[in-house]
Motif scaffolding. Structure first.
Motif, short mmCIF file in Angstrom:
data_model
loop_
_atom_site.label_atom_id
_atom_site.label_comp_id
_atom_site.label_asym_id
_atom_site.label_seq_id
_atom_site.Cartn_x
_atom_site.Cartn_y
_atom_site.Cartn_z
N GLU A 58 -7.50 1.58 1.85
CA GLU A 58 -6.75 1.25 3.08
C GLU A 58 -6.16 -0.14 2.98
OE1 GLU A 58 -5.77 3.02 5.57
OE2 GLU A 58 -6.96 4.81 5.24
N ALA A 59 -6.92 -1.08 2.43
CA ALA A 59 -6.42 -2.45 2.28
C ALA A 59 -5.23 -2.48 1.33
CB ALA A 59 -7.53 -3.37 1.78
N ALA A 61 -3.21 0.05 0.71
CA ALA A 61 -2.12 0.77 1.38
C ALA A 61 -1.41 -0.11 2.39
CB ALA A 61 -2.65 2.04 2.04
N SER A 62 -2.16 -0.97 3.05
CA SER A 62 -1.55 -1.84 4.07
C SER A 62 -0.60 -2.87 3.46
CB SER A 62 -2.64 -2.55 4.89
OG SER A 62 -3.30 -3.52 4.11
N GLN A 63 -0.72 -3.10 2.17
CA GLN A 63 0.14 -4.05 1.48
C GLN A 63 1.40 -3.39 0.91
OE1 GLN A 63 -2.38 -5.82 -1.49
NE2 GLN A 63 -3.87 -6.50 0.01
N GLN A 64 1.49 -2.07 1.01
CA GLN A 64 2.61 -1.32 0.46
C GLN A 64 3.72 -1.13 1.48
OE1 GLN A 64 2.64 -0.14 -2.83
NE2 GLN A 64 0.79 -1.36 -2.97
N THR A 65 4.94 -1.13 1.00
CA THR A 65 6.06 -0.82 1.89
C THR A 65 6.25 0.70 1.98
OG1 THR A 65 7.60 -1.07 0.04
CG2 THR A 65 7.27 -2.98 1.46
N GLU A 66 5.89 1.41 0.92
CA GLU A 66 6.00 2.86 0.89
C GLU A 66 4.77 3.48 1.56
OE1 GLU A 66 6.55 6.44 -2.43
OE2 GLU A 66 6.06 4.42 -3.10
N GLN A 67 4.98 4.50 2.37
CA GLN A 67 3.88 5.21 3.03
C GLN A 67 3.24 6.14 2.01
OE1 GLN A 67 3.23 4.40 6.11
NE2 GLN A 67 1.80 5.92 6.81
N LEU A 68 2.00 5.86 1.62
CA LEU A 68 1.30 6.68 0.62
C LEU A 68 0.12 7.39 1.26
CD1 LEU A 68 1.32 4.14 -2.36
CD2 LEU A 68 2.78 6.15 -2.05
N ASN A 69 0.09 8.71 1.11
CA ASN A 69 -0.97 9.52 1.69
C ASN A 69 -2.08 9.73 0.65
OD1 ASN A 69 -2.54 11.19 3.20
ND2 ASN A 69 -1.10 12.90 3.23
N TRP A 70 -2.80 8.66 0.30
CA TRP A 70 -3.81 8.70 -0.73
C TRP A 70 -5.01 9.57 -0.35
CZ3 TRP A 70 -8.68 7.29 0.53
CH2 TRP A 70 -8.84 6.49 1.67
N ARG A 71 -5.19 9.86 0.95
CA ARG A 71 -6.34 10.66 1.39
C ARG A 71 -6.24 12.12 0.97
NH1 ARG A 71 -10.05 8.95 4.97
NH2 ARG A 71 -9.89 6.79 5.59
N ILE A 74 -3.16 13.22 -4.86
CA ILE A 74 -3.55 12.53 -6.09
C ILE A 74 -2.39 11.67 -6.60
CG2 ILE A 74 -2.93 14.44 -7.64
CD1 ILE A 74 -5.91 12.02 -8.08
N VAL A 75 -1.17 12.13 -6.41
CA VAL A 75 0.00 11.35 -6.84
C VAL A 75 0.04 10.03 -6.07
CG1 VAL A 75 2.53 11.29 -6.91
CG2 VAL A 75 1.32 13.40 -7.52
N ASP A 76 -0.12 10.08 -4.76
CA ASP A 76 -0.10 8.86 -3.95
C ASP A 76 -1.30 7.96 -4.26
OD1 ASP A 76 2.25 9.73 -2.87
OD2 ASP A 76 1.48 10.02 -0.84
N LEU A 77 -2.45 8.56 -4.52
CA LEU A 77 -3.63 7.78 -4.89
C LEU A 77 -3.37 7.00 -6.17
CD1 LEU A 77 -6.63 6.98 -4.56
CD2 LEU A 77 -7.20 9.08 -5.79
N LEU A 78 -2.82 7.67 -7.17
CA LEU A 78 -2.52 7.00 -8.44
C LEU A 78 -1.45 5.92 -8.25
CD1 LEU A 78 -2.59 10.11 -10.81
CD2 LEU A 78 -4.33 8.31 -10.60
N LYS A 79 -0.42 6.23 -7.46
CA LYS A 79 0.62 5.24 -7.18
C LYS A 79 0.03 4.00 -6.51
CE LYS A 79 4.76 8.08 -6.50
NZ LYS A 79 5.76 8.47 -5.49
N LEU A 80 -0.85 4.22 -5.55
CA LEU A 80 -1.47 3.13 -4.82
C LEU A 80 -2.25 2.21 -5.76
CD1 LEU A 80 -2.02 1.83 -2.06
CD2 LEU A 80 -3.96 3.38 -1.83
N LEU A 81 -2.85 2.79 -6.80
CA LEU A 81 -3.62 2.03 -7.77
C LEU A 81 -2.77 1.52 -8.94
CD1 LEU A 81 -6.83 4.25 -7.82
CD2 LEU A 81 -6.55 2.01 -6.74
N SER A 82 -1.45 1.73 -8.84
CA SER A 82 -0.51 1.33 -9.89
C SER A 82 -0.87 1.97 -11.24
CB SER A 82 -0.47 -0.20 -10.03
OG SER A 82 -0.06 -0.78 -8.83
N ILE A 83 -1.16 3.26 -11.18
CA ILE A 83 -1.48 4.05 -12.37
C ILE A 83 -0.40 5.13 -12.50
CG2 ILE A 83 -3.17 5.61 -13.42
CD1 ILE A 83 -5.34 4.15 -11.83
#
Length: 134
Positions: A58-59, A61-71, A74-83
């Motif tokens: 969540e922390a 995600a709050s720093q991202q400009t793009e809305q990522l549904n990591w919950r 898996i694509v958004d989760l990986l993007k959020l982790l810069s993988i």
């Protein structure tokens, strides 16, 4: 390094603080009889704590400009982790986590991957909310 290991590393799971006594070897000391003795090895003093996966994500995600549904994604989760979240990378992760379904059905594979990653995070010391372990 495996993709799942990268996920663990990005979340800080599996890394525990060590005391300075553990990091450096014990120095010899002189006893009362003049003998040089080795200090006994120190025991770990830092408690192993679980990483709160949801709070950490969540922390991020709050720093991202793009809305990522990591919950759920898996694509958004990986993007959020810069993988790398490409299909090839997800197929590699699926093989690493022993996915037995068809990797040609990416929707099913992605759903399975998200669930498997959350379960593996919990198994490796991550505190994962129950609703993410379904």
């Amino acid at each position: 390094m495996s993709l799942f290991s990268t996920i663990l590393e990005k979340l800080g799971i599996g890394k525990h603080a060590t005391s300075s006594a553990q990091a450096a070897p014990a120095a010899p000391t002189t006893g009362t009889t003049g003998e040089i003795t080795q200090n006994p090895p120190s025991t770990p003093t830092a408690a192993i704590s679980e990483v709160d996966v949801a709070s950490k994500l969540e922390a991020l995600a709050s720093q991202q400009t793009e809305q990522l549904n990591w919950r759920t994604s898996i694509v958004d989760l990986l993007k959020l982790l810069s993988i790398d979240s490409s299909l090839a990378a997800r197929k590699e992760l699926a093989a690493e986590l022993h996915y037995t379904g068809s990797t040609d059905d990416s929707a099913t594979m992605n759903t399975w991957l998200h669930s498997a990653v959350m379960k593996k995070l919990a198994e490796n010391g991550g505190k994962v909310p129950a609703d993410l372990l379904d």
